[in-house]
Design a protein around this motif. Sequence first.
Motif, short mmCIF file in Angstrom:
data_model
loop_
_atom_site.label_atom_id
_atom_site.label_comp_id
_atom_site.label_asym_id
_atom_site.label_seq_id
_atom_site.Cartn_x
_atom_site.Cartn_y
_atom_site.Cartn_z
N GLU A 77 0.83 -1.21 0.00
CA GLU A 77 0.00 0.00 0.00
C GLU A 77 0.86 1.26 0.00
OE1 GLU A 77 -2.96 -0.09 3.11
OE2 GLU A 77 -3.53 -2.14 2.57
N TRP A 78 1.95 1.18 0.76
CA TRP A 78 2.81 2.34 0.89
C TRP A 78 3.43 2.69 -0.47
CZ3 TRP A 78 7.85 3.77 0.17
CH2 TRP A 78 8.22 4.98 0.79
N SER A 116 0.83 4.21 -2.80
CA SER A 116 0.52 5.59 -2.45
C SER A 116 1.66 6.53 -2.78
CB SER A 116 0.13 5.69 -0.98
OG SER A 116 -1.17 5.15 -0.80
N ARG A 169 -7.51 10.91 -1.35
CA ARG A 169 -7.65 9.50 -1.07
C ARG A 169 -6.78 8.73 -2.05
NH1 ARG A 169 -11.00 6.78 1.49
NH2 ARG A 169 -12.52 8.43 1.80
N SER A 170 -6.18 7.64 -1.53
CA SER A 170 -5.45 6.74 -2.42
C SER A 170 -6.23 5.44 -2.55
CB SER A 170 -4.08 6.40 -1.81
OG SER A 170 -3.11 7.30 -2.25
N ASN A 215 -5.25 1.93 -2.88
CA ASN A 215 -3.96 1.26 -2.78
C ASN A 215 -4.06 -0.20 -2.33
OD1 ASN A 215 -4.57 1.58 -0.07
ND2 ASN A 215 -3.20 3.34 0.21
C1 LIG Z 1 -3.71 3.88 1.39
O1 LIG Z 1 -4.84 4.71 1.13
C2 LIG Z 1 -5.57 5.11 2.27
C3 LIG Z 1 -6.80 5.84 1.81
O2 LIG Z 1 -6.48 7.03 1.16
C4 LIG Z 1 -4.71 5.94 3.19
O3 LIG Z 1 -5.43 6.30 4.35
C5 LIG Z 1 -3.47 5.14 3.57
O4 LIG Z 1 -2.62 5.97 4.31
C6 LIG Z 1 -2.75 4.65 2.31
N1 LIG Z 1 -1.67 3.78 2.69
C7 LIG Z 1 -0.39 4.18 2.68
C8 LIG Z 1 0.57 3.17 3.20
O5 LIG Z 1 -0.02 5.26 2.30
#
Ligand SMILES: *[C@@H]1O[C@H](CO)[C@@H](O)[C@H](O)[C@H]1NC(C)=O
Length: 753
Positions: free
Chosen positions: A65-66, A69, A92-93, A95
């Motif tokens: 996820e990181w 994003s 919003r991501s 991910n």
């Molecule tokens: C993935 O997306 C969610 C929703 O926008 C966000 O809250 C989260 O921080 C993101 N994950 C990373 C690891 O950046």
Amino acid sequence: MVALSSYIYNLAIFMMTSSLPFTILFLLLSLTPILVTCQLFDDVPTGHRKDYIVFMGDKPKGYDEWAVSSLHVNIIREVVISDEPPTGHILRSYNRTFNGFVARLTEKEAERIAEKDGVISVFPNRINQLQTTNSWDFIGFPTNVPRSRLESDIIIGVLDTGIWPESASFDDTGFGPVPSKWRGTCRVTPDFRGCNRKFIGAKFYYTGPGQPVLTARDYEGHGSHTASTAAGNSVSGANLYSLGSGTARGAVPSARIAVYKVCWPDLGCSDADILAAFDDAIADGVDIISVSIGFNDNRNYFQDSIAIGSFRAARQNIVPSVSAGNDGPLLLTIRNFAPWLISVAASTTNRRFLTTVILGNNQRFEGWSINTFNSIQATLIFGGDAPNTAGENSLNANLVRRKIVVCDGYTSVREAQFGAVRTAFFAGAAGVIVNGVFQIYGDDVNNIVAPLPSSYVIDNNNAILAYIRSTSNPVAVIQKSSEQRNTFGPYLAAFSSRGPSPFTNSVLKPDLAAPGAEILAAYSQASSVSDVPGDTRVAPFNFVSGTSMACPHVSGAAAYLKSFYPNWSPAMIRSALMTTATPMNSNLNNEAEFAYGAGQINPTRALNPGLVYDAGAADYIRFLCGNGYSNTQVQVITGMRNACTSGGSSRELNYPAFVVYASPSQPFSCDFRRTVTNVGSATSTYTALVTAPQGLNILVSPNTLRFTSLGQTATFSVNVRGTISGGPRVVSASLVWDNGNSQVRSPIVVYVS
Ligand SMILES: *[C@@H]1O[C@H](CO)[C@@H](O)[C@H](O)[C@H]1NC(C)=O
């Protein structure tokens, strides 16, 4: 990305989203790179930024996820010139299963992002709208149907207004541990103490300018209603002020519910949030996604969050079940029609509520409404005699207070509900009688609960007005509603949106009909039963009508099938529901299959469909390519590059229905090819039975299919030929594969226009 492909790529995207001058400007910029400077792209004041969805397909393999994003942050860093850090622009991501994000951008910035390698589409975020005790019994699905042990492992994801956690429909007494496949979470807030073993997850999503109370709690009622219709516990003694008394239940009372709140009071439901909920629901491990949300406008598949999300869900073997829309009864009003989702229309049941009005001279009228109030008697006044000089369509409160107001001049129940009924309530009337609501379908059943005693009567001779004029003290009684049999049911509700599909019209849409009129189910106790400000009555169960109520019937039925056949694809489940549906009567709905699809669901029969018409991602891709969509466009939906190696006509999609377009009095001949999979008994022989009206010749070849094993497939072709005069009209025929035990019925529809 090299200049040339970048330029072609953007043209394809922007042709669909922007005006011609914009496209030309872009073309110029692409051809003359020297002009592409920061000033040029940053010439729009920051204040003009709005929310765009940037869709980049699937999450790249090996990315967490990181990492996903951080791709998004990099894009913003390269494109957006502002004092804010890049993360400040990303709302919003996506991910978890998708790759994409929502960002606040100027039009130019959006344009530049679309140019980036890996970006599939960029489109503005838009706001969409939300579109019983006996309904399951009515469709032949009693409490004692066979149940699968696996039912309690099934998870239905509901994208809606949240859930009322205290409802008996969502109590977890007797539930075992949460299914081990569950990967979701529960967002706790001060007003939402957590989930339980019945509703195992709850999340909320809000992207937008408003400031709703961020919580998964349902402050409206819609989400609790739909979730309990699909999978609520059996709750005996459910009723609304003793109306509709019975056992309220979902199709799969042992199944689990996962709540994805994407709709907010007065703020609607946005694409950005819907897509985020799909991303999570797919990753969380749900089996069914139920979406009772519709758009006000038709969009192509590539800018439609429900179409994009549903495709990805279906590809992961998750069944997307979606409401068809409440914009009927005209043709071409359907809202959710992508070929990979189940599009659900709303039918009536055999129950209706009648409300008796008795005038002082003993004349009686059997009107209709859901009137929960005990019988009242009051002085009658004609609304036309009590106008409010302040404005049209309003009443003088001094004249109507504590009286029963008689109103006319409305053309539909819905119009009267929002006009006469509310106006009378706000003016302090004791009750309201609406005369002469002429629905296109006569006495259509689409009542919502009224905030004061009310009845819609048909008084063609104006006897009520004559009575008012005949005496100095006219009075009337409005009785509480009583439950009656609706002997014509089922027919399609007038409000239910009709097909054909506006884009790919050879795929039958809607697919199915399910009960959606006056459905009693769990409700929010933060919202009054009439939803009219000033009405303070709250109740654990409430009546609501809409395709929103029909959709969870199909979501529940799909969950029921999935509990027996966990490995069936969404297309197999849809096929089983369509080919076993109860055909409906085109005399009651002239739009025939474009109103009710294959007919009214019959989940008990669907358990043994005999044969199914399967289709998967590859078939939908071939279908899209064959319908003139480009590689780039197909990529938006599928996330796959260069998917269009070969195209198929939309008639070749392996759908359990056949649609032909014809012109009046013009001969036509149409060929279809279909493949069925044997899921009945290993050894069986099916014969084709065709029913067709005069003027239509249908040839099935071969007309016998022999199977010797389970999972075996057989292919056949269908030729539909003929000449039909008149139109526009819908001519219905059918093909049934029959082996003596199973009748596998597909509608054949000729649309003459
Ligand atoms: C993935 O997306 C969610 C929703 O926008 C966000 O809250 C989260 O921080 C993101 N994950 C990373 C690891 O950046």
